[in-house]
Design an enzyme around this catalytic site. Structure first.
Site, PDB file in Angstrom:
ATOM      1  N   LEU A  56      -1.115  35.767   0.517  1.00 15.55           N
ATOM      2  CA  LEU A  56      -1.850  36.594  -0.429  1.00 15.55           C
ATOM      3  C   LEU A  56      -2.374  35.650  -1.502  1.00 15.55           C
ATOM      4  O   LEU A  56      -1.640  34.770  -1.974  1.00 15.55           O
ATOM      5  CB  LEU A  56      -0.950  37.648  -1.077  1.00 15.55           C
ATOM      6  CG  LEU A  56      -0.706  38.958  -0.333  1.00 15.55           C
ATOM      7  CD1 LEU A  56       0.180  39.868  -1.203  1.00 15.55           C
ATOM      8  CD2 LEU A  56      -1.994  39.666   0.009  1.00 15.55           C
ATOM      9  N   ASP A  57      -3.628  35.831  -1.893  1.00 15.82           N
ATOM     10  CA  ASP A  57      -4.202  34.985  -2.932  1.00 15.82           C
ATOM     11  C   ASP A  57      -3.362  35.037  -4.193  1.00 15.82           C
ATOM     12  O   ASP A  57      -2.679  36.028  -4.469  1.00 15.82           O
ATOM     13  CB  ASP A  57      -5.625  35.448  -3.266  1.00 15.82           C
ATOM     14  CG  ASP A  57      -6.563  35.351  -2.081  1.00 15.82           C
ATOM     15  OD1 ASP A  57      -6.321  34.493  -1.221  1.00 15.82           O
ATOM     16  OD2 ASP A  57      -7.523  36.126  -2.029  1.00 15.82           O
ATOM     17  N   LYS A  58      -3.464  34.008  -4.990  1.00 16.10           N
ATOM     18  CA  LYS A  58      -2.754  33.943  -6.270  1.00 16.10           C
ATOM     19  C   LYS A  58      -3.083  35.151  -7.142  1.00 16.10           C
ATOM     20  O   LYS A  58      -2.218  35.691  -7.831  1.00 16.10           O
ATOM     21  CB  LYS A  58      -3.125  32.644  -6.991  1.00 16.10           C
ATOM     22  CG  LYS A  58      -2.411  32.435  -8.316  1.00 16.10           C
ATOM     23  CD  LYS A  58      -2.812  31.096  -8.922  1.00 16.10           C
ATOM     24  CE  LYS A  58      -2.114  30.871 -10.262  1.00 16.10           C
ATOM     25  NZ  LYS A  58      -2.476  29.571 -10.864  1.00 16.10           N
ATOM     26  N   THR A 106      -3.993  38.114  -6.110  1.00 17.87           N
ATOM     27  CA  THR A 106      -3.778  39.388  -5.410  1.00 17.87           C
ATOM     28  C   THR A 106      -2.306  39.757  -5.449  1.00 17.87           C
ATOM     29  O   THR A 106      -1.441  38.907  -5.271  1.00 17.87           O
ATOM     30  CB  THR A 106      -4.254  39.279  -3.942  1.00 17.87           C
ATOM     31  OG1 THR A 106      -5.640  38.943  -3.927  1.00 17.87           O
ATOM     32  CG2 THR A 106      -4.058  40.597  -3.210  1.00 17.87           C
TER      33      THR A 106
END
Length: 235
Positions: free
Chosen positions: A102-104, A106
């Site tokens: 998961l993106d930073k 998100t």
């Protein structure tokens, strides 16, 4: 078991990245550097090291669901003084790792395990496991843009697979979207929303297949139930 498979199932990295490690001479079997892909490993007898650190297949399988906050990266090491998700998991002796990323920026559902075989299946695009997100975006997409989104968009020079999208709430200058995709490209949801000119303001993953985040508080985690584990293994 093939060496690259052993590395991947140990949770070090993906099978493709494992192949790169082998070719670069960063992997040893019984203190001998191995550069040949497909070299066989006996998990019960051989000692495998990556960058001189021994790795093992975990025998006790752990399956965890975390509600990841924004600001945390889904890596096992901090390379730029970033906060890492593993720091949120307490009282676990086994070495676990994130399933996918998961993106930073998100938040939301992140699975963590030491079951490399299951992790590979859940992240490989051929298994088409749906990931569902809630996105707060700028503006309100019209029907034409939603149709375009569903059919697939050309992102980074390559068409995305068909996706699911619907508007769940409309506000004055923003809207809330529910989006499901089965691919896992880098920042894919954000790029797709930007493509239709409705950039993401906040993004949260709420489900992987039928596994739902539910009411777990931000930054908290729980073990998956036996039923949830059986479901994931059935995919």
């Amino acid at each position: 078991m093939r060496l690259q498979k052993y590395i991947a199932y140990s949770g070090v990295t993906s099978r493709r990245k494992a192949e790169e490690l082998i070719l670069k001479g960063r992997v040893k079997i019984n203190d001998k550097v191995i550069r040949e892909l497909g070299t066989k490993v006996d998990p019960d007898k051989d000692i495998v090291k990556v960058d001189n650190r021994q790795i093992k297949l975990e025998k006790k399988k752990i399956y965890i669901m975390l509600n990841k906050p924004e600001g945390y990266v889904t890596t096992l090491k901090s390379y730029h003084n970033d906060k890492i998700v593993i720091d949120l998991i307490q009282d676990i002796d086994e070495r676990i790792f994130p399933v996918g990323r998961l993106d930073k920026d998100t938040s939301g559902l992140l699975l963590m395990t030491n079951d490399g075989k299951l992790a590979h299946r859940l992240t490989h695009p051929s298994y088409e496991v749906l990931k569902t997100y809630v996105a707060l975006v700028e503006g309100v997409p019209n029907g034409k843009k939603l149709t375009k989104f569903r059919k697939g968009l050309k992102i980074d020079g390559k068409m995305t697979a068909k996706a699911y999208i619907r508007i769940t709430k409309k506000y004055k200058d923003t809207s809330l979207l529910e989006i499901s995709i089965h691919e896992g490209r880098n920042r894919q949801v954000r790029k797709m929303c930007k493509y239709i000119r409705h950039p993401v303001i906040k993004l949260k993953r709420i489900a992987i297949g039928e596994i739902k985040l539910g009411d777990i508080k931000l930054g908290q985690w729980r073990y998956l139930t036996d039923k949830e584990v059986r479901y994931l293994k059935s995919l």
